[in-house]
Design a protein around this motif. Structure first.
Motif, PDB file in Angstrom:
ATOM      1  N   ALA A   1       0.852  -1.230  -0.023  1.00  0.00           N
ATOM      2  CA  ALA A   1      -0.191   0.120   0.059  1.00  0.00           C
ATOM      3  C   ALA A   1       0.644   1.079  -0.157  1.00  0.00           C
ATOM      4  O   ALA A   1       0.518   2.253  -0.718  1.00  0.00           O
ATOM      5  N   TYR A   2       1.843   1.154   0.755  1.00  0.00           N
ATOM      6  CA  TYR A   2       2.856   2.475   0.791  1.00  0.00           C
ATOM      7  C   TYR A   2       3.393   2.744  -0.374  1.00  0.00           C
ATOM      8  O   TYR A   2       3.501   3.714  -1.081  1.00  0.00           O
TER       9      TYR A   2
ATOM     10  N   ALA B   1       1.148   4.015  -3.133  1.00  0.00           N
ATOM     11  CA  ALA B   1       1.062   5.574  -2.896  1.00  0.00           C
ATOM     12  C   ALA B   1       2.238   6.268  -3.373  1.00  0.00           C
ATOM     13  O   ALA B   1       2.305   7.617  -3.110  1.00  0.00           O
TER      14      ALA B   1
ATOM     15  N   THR C   1      -4.237   5.582   0.746  1.00  0.00           N
ATOM     16  CA  THR C   1      -3.456   4.636   0.730  1.00  0.00           C
ATOM     17  C   THR C   1      -3.850   3.456   1.542  1.00  0.00           C
ATOM     18  O   THR C   1      -3.679   2.419   1.274  1.00  0.00           O
TER      19      THR C   1
END
Lengths: 314, 334
Positions: free
Chosen positions: B175-176, B179, B303
C-alpha cells in the motif's frame, strides 16, 4: 564502574581527620592535607578494609573534607582527581548498589536513590574534568563544543587517571538513570575518554577499562554500539589482566549479559567464580572484592528477579 | 504442653495458608529499564504489593529479556509468562482490531484517543477474554512523527526519500509503495547501520525512541504532524487472573489504571524533553501547515482505506470511526 577501581576511590584518606584537626586553614596546611589525600594510595585503610558498613559510614565526612580542601585550593589538580575518585567510589558502592537491591514496594525510594547516584557520579566526573582543565587549559570547552577528538589532542599520557575517572563516572551516571536523554547524547564523549585510556595503556588498572566496557557493550542498544561479542571479548581481557584476583569482571558479565540473554547456567557459574576469589590475596582490592561478593550473593539469593523459568540459554 | 503444640499447629496452618495464597505474576515488556513505561509498571508492582498485603507479587522482566512481543504472547499462552505490557504491535497478534486506533491520522490527539479507546474498551476486553487474556490497564505511549534526512513538510518531500517500514504485513508495504513511497523493510537491529550507510533516509517513530537510540543524529529533520498514537495494554492471562482473590481484582485494576492515567502527562513531558535535547544537538523541526496536513490526510486515507477488512479489522474500524465522529461533533478540530 569497575570494582577493583573502587579501591582507588576509597584510599588515601588515612590521617585526614587528625591532620585537619592539627592544622589551621592556611594555604600551606591545605596543601599538606591535600597531599595526604591525593598522594598515591600509600594509606589504604579504606581499600584494605573488609567491613563495608564501617567504610560506608566513614566516607561521607571524608567526601566533604575533600570538597572543603578543594575550595581552599581550587587549582590543585591532584586533589580534584582524588575527590573525583572518592565520590565515584562512594556512589557506586554505597548509593547505586543499595538502590538496585531495594525491594519492590520501595519504588519511590529507589527512583530517588538512582537520581542521587546520577548526581553524585556527575559531580565526580566534573571534579576529574576540573583537574584536567587545570593541567590542560581549554580541554573542557573543546570537549563540549568541538567533540572528544579535538579535546583529546590537548591531553597527554600523564593525564590518563583524569580521563579514566571522568569517563568512568560519566558512564556511572548513565547506568544510574539510563533513560536520561541529556546523558545519552553525551555517551560518545564518555566512551572516547575511556578508549583513549585503553589506547595509551591497555592494562590500565589491571583491566579497569575492560571491566567497564563489559557492562557497556552488554547493556547498550545495538545502535549505541552494544554487542555481545565485544562484551565477551572485554570480559576475557579483564579476567586475564586481573589474573583472576578480581570478582568484578564475573559480576559485571553476570549482571548484564547473562541476564540479557537469559543464560541462568552462565549466571550461576560466573557468580560462583566471583565468590571463589580470595579477598585477602590482594589486600588493596579487599574492599572492592568484598562489595562485589556481597552483590554476587544478593543476586544469587534473588535469582527469580532476573530469570524466567524455561528459557535458559535462550 | 497442649498450648505450645496448638501454637505450632496454628503457625503451620498460617504458613500453609500464606504459601497457598501467595501469587507471583511474571510480566514481560520491551520497555527499557528506567523508561516512563517501565517505571509505571514498577509503581503498579508496588501498589499491588501494598493492596494485597504482599500476597500478589508482580515480577517485571523488562527490556525484552522475555523476548519480543509475539514471543511474550506465545509464552503467556504456554504459561511461561503470566502477563505482558505490550504495544499495539503485540496486541494485534492477538486480535487484529487493535491496530485500528493506529490507523494513520485517524485520531489526532490524546483526548480523541482517550475518548475512542474508552468507548471501545468493552469490545476489546470481550475479544481478549475470548482468547484467554484479561486487560488490567490500557496505556498511552506518545505519538509517532516522521524523522528524515531532508526536510519533510508535504508528502512529495517524503516520496523522494527511502522510508523504513517496520512491518511484516506485505499488504501494508504494498500500500505504501502504491502511494508512491520508496519503502525499505529491515529488522530494527539493522536500522542504525542502514541509516549510516544511506540505505534509509526516513522513518516514523517517537521522539523518545529517536533520541534514546540516537537515530536523530542522521535523520535530523522532524515533521510536526502526528501520524498516529503509540499505545498499549497490560494483559494478564485469564488463568492467572482467576487465581487473584475476587475481592482484590477491582482494587488492583483501579491501581493499575491510575498509574496508566498518570503516564500520559509524563510521556508528553518526556517527549518534549527529548525534542529539546535533540534540537540542541542539531535536530530541525519542520512545521506542517494545515494545507500540508490536509494533503497528508487525503493521501494516507487513499493509501490505507484499501486495507480495511484485511490489515485493519472492519468491525473495529467502523466502530472507531463512529465514536470519533461523535466526539468530533462535540469537540471540532481547530
Amino acid at each position: 564502574m569497575p570494582r577493583e577501581k573502587v579501591a582507588r576511590a576509597l584510599l588515601s584518606c588515612a590521617g585526614i581527620f587528625l591532620l585537619v584537626a592539627l592544622t589551621s586553614c592556611t594555604s600551606l596546611a591545605v596543601r599538606a592535607v591535600a597531599g595526604v589525600l591525593s598522594g598515591g594510595g600509600e594509606s589504604n585503610v579504606f581499600s584494605t578494609d573488609d567491613d563495608t558498613e564501617l567504610v560506608r559510614d566513614a566516607l561521607p565526612f571524608a567526601l566533604k573534607t575533600y570538597e572543603a580542601l578543594l575550595q581552599a585550593d581550587p587549582e590543585n589538580a591532584q586533589l580534584s582527581l582524588a575527590t573525583a575518585q572518592a565520590f565515584a567510589g562512594y556512589t557506586f558502592a554505597f548509593v547505586e548498589i543499595p538502590a538496585d537491591e531495594l525491594s519492590v514496594d520501595r519504588v519511590d525510594d529507589q527512583l530517588a536513590m538512582h537520581n542521587r547516584a546520577r548526581k553524585l557520579f556527575l559531580r565526580a566526573r566534573d571534579y576529574a574534568l576540573k583537574g584536567l582543565e587545570v593541567r590542560r587549559h581549554g580541554f573542557r570547552a573543546a570537549l563540549e563544543t568541538k567533540g572528544p577528538e579535538a579535546a583529546l589532542k590537548l591531553a597527554r599520557p600523564e593525564d590518563i587517571d583524569y580521563l579514566y575517572w571522568a569517563g568512568a563516572a560519566w558512564l556511572g551516571a548513565f547506568s544510574a538513570e539510563p533513560f536520561d536523554f541529556s546523558l545519552i547524547v553525551t555517551l560518545p564523549r564518555a566512551t572516547a575518554l575511556l578508549a583513549q585510556v585503553q589506547a595509551w595503556n591497555d592494562s590500565y588498572g589491571n583491566g579497569a577499562v575492560h571491566e567497564i566496557f563489559i557492562s557497556y557493550y552488554a547493556s547498550a542498544p545495538v545502535d549505541l554500539g552494544g554487542s555481545e561479542e565485544k562484551a565477551r571479548a572485554e570480559f576475557a581481557r579483564a579476567v586475564e589482566l586481573s589474573r583472576g584476583h578480581s570478582a568484578g569482571p564475573y559480576v559485571a558479565l553476570a549482571s548484564s549479559l547473562s541476564i540479557k540473554t537469559q543464560n541462568e547456567a552462565e549466571f550461576r557459574d560466573l557468580l560462583a567464580k566471583a565468590l571463589a576469589v580470595d579477598v585477602n590475596a590482594v589486600p588493596s582490592q579487599r574492599l572492592t572484592n568484598t562489595i562485589n561478593q556481597q552483590k554476587a550473593r544478593w543476586m544469587l539469593d534473588h535469582i527469580d528477579r532476573f530469570f524466567l523459568e524455561g528459557q535458559d540459554g535462550q | 504442653m497442649k498450648a505450645p503444640r496448638l501454637l505450632i499447629v496454628i503457625l503451620l496452618l498460617a504458613a500453609g495458608y500464606a504459601a497457598a495464597g501467595a501469587l507471583t505474576i511474571k510480566l514481560g515488556t520491551l520497555a527499557p529499564i528506567g523508561s516512563p513505561w517501565e517505571i509505571g509498571l514498577r509503581r503498579i508492582a508496588a501498589d499491588w504489593d501494598r493492596i494485597s498485603g504482599g500476597t500478589v507479587t508482580l515480577r517485571i522482566y523488562a527490556g525484552g529479556i522475555a523476548g519480543d512481543e509475539p514471543d511474550m504472547v506465545r509464552k503467556m499462552r504456554i504459561g511461561t509468562l503470566n502477563a505482558a505490557g505490550i504495544t499495539v504491535s503485540g496486541l494485534q497478534g492477538i486480535f487484529k482490531g487493535f491496530k485500528t486506533l493506529s490507523y494513520p491520522l485517524l485520531v489526532r490527539n490524546d483526548d480523541e484517543l482517550s475518548d475512542v479507546l474508552d468507548h471501545m474498551k468493552p469490545f476489546f476486553e470481550q475479544e481478549l477474554e475470548k482468547r484467554g487474556f484479561h486487560a488490567v490497564m490500557w496505556s498511552p505511549g506518545g505519538w509517532v512523527y516522521i524523522f528524515s534526512r531532508r526536510p519533510v513538510v508535504y508528502p512529495q518531500d517524503l516520496k523522494s526519500q527511502k522510508l523504513w517500514v517496520w512491518s511484516d504485513d506485505p499488504d501494508e508495504v504494498q500500500a505504501y509503495q502504491r502511494a508512491g513511497f520508496q519503502t525499505v523493510s529491515l529488522a530494527v537491529t539493522d536500522l542504525m547501520i542502514s541509516l549510516q550507510g544511506g540505505m534509509i533516509d526516513a522513518l516514523v517513530t517517537s521522539p523518545l525512541l529517536a533520541a534514546s537510540n540516537q537515530w536523530f543524529g542522521i535523520v535530523n529533520n522532524m515533521s510536526t504532524i502526528k501520524l498516529g498514537p503509540l499505545w498499549g495494554a497490560t494483559l494478564v492471562t485469564e488463568k492467572t487472573w482467576s487465581e487473584v482473590p475476587a475481592d482484590l481484582r477491582p482494587k488492583l485494576m483501579e491501581a493499575a489504571q491510575k498509574v496508566a492515567d498518570s503516564l500520559a502527562p509524563d510521556l508528553a513531558k518526556a517527549d518534549d524533553q527529548a525534542i529539546a535535547i535533540m534540537k540542541k544537538y542539531g535536530l530541525t523541526i519542520n512545521k506542517v501547515p494545515p494545507k500540508a496536513e490536509a494533503e497528508w490526510a487525503d493521501l494516507l486515507d487513499k493509501t490505507f482505506s484499501g486495507l480495511v477488512g484485511t490489515t485493519y479489522d472492519k468491525t473495529s474500524y467502523d466502530m472507531a470511526v463512529k465514536y470519533l465522529n461523535e466526539y468530533l461533533a462535540a469537540h471540532p478540530r481547530p
